[in-house]
Design a protein around this motif. Structure first.
Motif, short mmCIF file in Angstrom:
data_model
loop_
_atom_site.label_atom_id
_atom_site.label_comp_id
_atom_site.label_asym_id
_atom_site.label_seq_id
_atom_site.Cartn_x
_atom_site.Cartn_y
_atom_site.Cartn_z
N ALA A 58 0.82 -1.21 0.00
CA ALA A 58 0.00 0.00 0.00
C ALA A 58 0.85 1.26 0.00
CB ALA A 58 -0.93 -0.01 1.20
N TRP A 59 2.05 1.17 0.58
CA TRP A 59 2.90 2.36 0.68
C TRP A 59 3.45 2.81 -0.67
CZ3 TRP A 59 3.40 6.09 3.99
CH2 TRP A 59 3.02 5.88 5.32
N VAL A 60 3.47 1.92 -1.66
CA VAL A 60 3.92 2.32 -2.99
C VAL A 60 2.99 3.39 -3.55
CG1 VAL A 60 4.36 1.53 -5.35
CG2 VAL A 60 4.97 0.08 -3.41
N VAL A 61 1.70 3.25 -3.30
CA VAL A 61 0.71 4.24 -3.73
C VAL A 61 0.62 5.39 -2.73
CG1 VAL A 61 -1.72 4.63 -4.27
CG2 VAL A 61 -0.60 2.51 -5.00
N THR A 62 0.63 5.06 -1.43
CA THR A 62 0.46 6.09 -0.40
C THR A 62 1.60 7.10 -0.43
OG1 THR A 62 -0.73 4.53 1.01
CG2 THR A 62 0.17 6.48 2.07
N ALA A 63 2.84 6.63 -0.61
CA ALA A 63 3.99 7.54 -0.65
C ALA A 63 3.85 8.55 -1.77
CB ALA A 63 5.29 6.74 -0.80
N TYR A 64 3.40 8.08 -2.93
CA TYR A 64 3.21 8.96 -4.09
C TYR A 64 2.09 9.97 -3.80
CZ TYR A 64 2.28 10.18 -9.01
OH TYR A 64 2.08 10.85 -10.19
N THR A 65 0.98 9.48 -3.27
CA THR A 65 -0.18 10.35 -3.00
C THR A 65 0.15 11.40 -1.94
OG1 THR A 65 -1.65 8.51 -3.52
CG2 THR A 65 -2.60 10.37 -2.34
N LEU A 111 11.79 1.36 -3.68
CA LEU A 111 10.70 1.76 -4.56
C LEU A 111 9.78 2.77 -3.87
CD1 LEU A 111 9.15 1.48 -7.20
CD2 LEU A 111 7.96 -0.49 -6.23
N ILE A 112 9.48 2.54 -2.60
CA ILE A 112 8.62 3.47 -1.85
C ILE A 112 9.28 4.84 -1.76
CG2 ILE A 112 7.67 3.95 0.43
CD1 ILE A 112 7.27 0.90 0.71
N SER A 113 10.58 4.87 -1.46
CA SER A 113 11.29 6.15 -1.35
C SER A 113 11.31 6.89 -2.68
CB SER A 113 12.73 5.91 -0.88
OG SER A 113 12.76 5.27 0.38
N PHE A 114 11.58 6.17 -3.75
CA PHE A 114 11.67 6.81 -5.06
C PHE A 114 10.28 7.22 -5.58
CE2 PHE A 114 15.63 3.99 -5.67
CZ PHE A 114 16.41 4.91 -4.99
#
Length: 527
Positions: A58-65, A111-114
């Motif tokens: 979920a953090w892959v989307v949440t980090a971007y949002t 990936l989450i950071s980037f």
């Protein structure tokens, strides 16, 4: 008798061609920001299979949002202070750097950071496009371009899953990110060469305290709506803590902005009644629109038996209706200068469309649901871009960036709240229906969550499967019915808008003293 172009016409023609070329670059940049999540969402199963880290998915989307929402008002203010072109180009470069790094990720944490870096750039892309259009094109003429913006949204929503699936299957998931590089390079080149805006310099200091407090407030509220009812219970300490932190940061931010020399979000813009009303309407539109976009595909895939790809195509009636109506509304606004009627009609149609969608059950045909979606799409078309037009027309030119970013932010926050709260209603309704219609077996089937995979549904006994279809239909009924209730508030608020003249409205007959063309203030040396 031969006719020659007047000086005014001759001066306008190259500028109009330049604006059209700039608009292509801006639309490409906006498409990058809107398309990214759609493409990446399709690739996520493959990404998790290679990198692992399912618990952090979920953090892959949440980090971007989060990064997009938190940076939106800051990008707008930086453009107002230091010039829009340079800030916009910076956001494009930042987005492309984040895309390249995301494609090279070797772990889920990387990936989450980037993706957060990508999100920071995406916030500047969306605000930059709106603010540049606001500075380059007078509000009276801006309606002509609303169809383009609506078209980009439709392309992103329809084409994202299709493109993402095709790229992942044929080139690998990393190209879901790398594909941004050549497309972004085109936008970067076009904007660099063609866009000409006045240079700006300011001696004012950046409002670091206000930016930090606003970031904390936005982050807390987005996390609250993202985690509430899913990762944590609504009454849990984590959710209550986020609520308290968000409200405290918001209060401190308001106080800090009253004392800042150059506030990141000037509170004076909210003294304009039109701006405050349109911000509320934008919040409510985001609230209902993103809720509809989230749960319609679920209904189509579960109850109507559509595939993931086909469910995207089944949204075409809504998206095409939205695009067509937006183009018509924009043309009418440009030719007449009248716009108040559109938020009123749009608010009414959104309410009617959501109510019609709430009447769907387990036996509603795709044709009928398509008609209902077309009504909702027409309402969105009347109101989506008009809200930005009114917001920009309600602030001074020096605040066009924060005006654009605020309108975008309220819609984003509204969407976050809508998806979360509607999701809680949806889940509760499904669990309640399954327990009442299928007894203990229904309750047991829902232990893993409200949404079951197609493979799991296919293995269910016929009676349990039928109960689940009715449960999903009941869940969407509840979501859309409450959406209709909420949209009534926006419909009522639209009646209180005051139709102030649009800047740049109505060409006047030239007098003898006005025959010579006035210098164009927006065409200057490129930054």
């Amino acid at each position: 008798m031969s006719q020659t172009a007047t000086p005014t016409t001759a001066a306008k023609e190259p500028r109009q061609r330049s604006v059209r070329v700039v608009m292509v670059g801006l639309m490409i940049a906006m498409l990058l920001a809107m398309l990214d999540n759609m493409i990446v969402g399709t690739a996520m199963p493959t990404i998790v299979g290679e990198l692992g880290g399912l618990d952090h998915l979920a953090w892959v989307v949440t980090a971007y949002t989060l990064a997009t929402a938190a940076s939106t008002p800051i990008w707008g203010k930086l453009g107002d202070m230091y010039g829009r072109k340079g800030i916009f180009l910076t956001s494009i470069v930042l987005f492309l750097v984040g895309s390249a790094l995301s494609g090279m990720s070797q772990s889920m944490d990387q990936l989450i950071s980037f993706r957060a870096i990508q999100g920071l750039g995406a916030g500047g892309l969306m605000v930059g496009v709106m603010a540049i259009i606001g500075e380059l094109i007078p509000p009276r003429e801006r309606g002509k371009y609303q169809g383009l913006i609506a078209g980009v949204m439709a392309i992103a929503m329809i084409g994202g899953p299709l493109v993402g699936g095709s790229i992942t299957d044929n080139w690998g998931w990393r190209w879901s990110f790398y594909i941004n590089l050549p497309v972004g390079a085109v936008a970067l080149t076009m904007v660099t060469i063609v866009l000409h805006l006045p240079k700006k310099r300011t001696e004012s200091r950046i409002d670091y305290l206000g930016a930090a407090l606003l970031t904390v407030a936005i982050t807390s509220l987005v996390l609250l709506t993202t985690w509430g009812g899913t990762q944590y219970a609504w009454g849990s300490g984590q959710i209550i803590g986020l609520l308290v932190l968000g409200l405290a940061a918001l209060g401190a931010f308001v106080y800090a902005e009253t004392r800042a020399a150059e506030p990141v979000l000037p509170l004076r813009i909210f003294r304009n009644a039109n701006f405050s009303l349109i911000s509320l309407i934008g919040f409510l539109v985001g609230f209902t629109m993103f809720g509809a976009m989230t749960f319609l595909p679920l209904y189509q895939q579960t109850v109507q038996g559509a595939s993931a790809t086909n469910s995207g195509l089944l949204l075409l009636p809504m998206l095409l209706s939205m695009m067509a109506v937006s183009m018509v509304a924009g043309r009418v606004t440009s030719s007449t200068g009248r716009y108040k009627i559109f938020p009123i009609i749009g608010g009414g149609l959104i309410t009617v469309g959501l109510y019609l969608l709430s009447t769907m059950d387990a036996h509603t045909s795709r044709f009928t649901s398509g008609l209902f979606m077309a009504v909702l799409g027409a309402g969105m078309g009347f109101i989506m871009q008009i809200t930005m037009l009114i917001a920009q027309n309600s602030v001074q030119m020096r605040d066009i960036g924060v005006g654009s970013s605020s309108a975008t932010l309220f819609r984003t926050i509204g969407g976050s709240f809508g998806v979360s709260l509607f999701g809680a209603l949806f889940t509760h309704r499904i669990q309640e229906t399954m327990s009442s219609s299928a007894g203990a077996s229904g309750a047991a089937a829902m232990k893993a969550g409200a949404q079951l995979s197609p493979a799991t549904i296919a293995k269910m006994p016929a009676s349990l499967k039928d109960a689940y279809f009715h449960a999903v239909a009941n869940g969407t009924h509840t979501v859309f019915l409450w959406g209709a209730v909420v949209s009534v508030i926006g419909f009522a608020a639209a009646w209180f808008l005051v139709e102030t003249p649009l800047r740049g409205a109505g060409p006047k007959p030239a007098t003898a003293d006005e025959a010579a063309p006035a210098p164009e203030p927006l065409v200057a040396d490129a930054i």
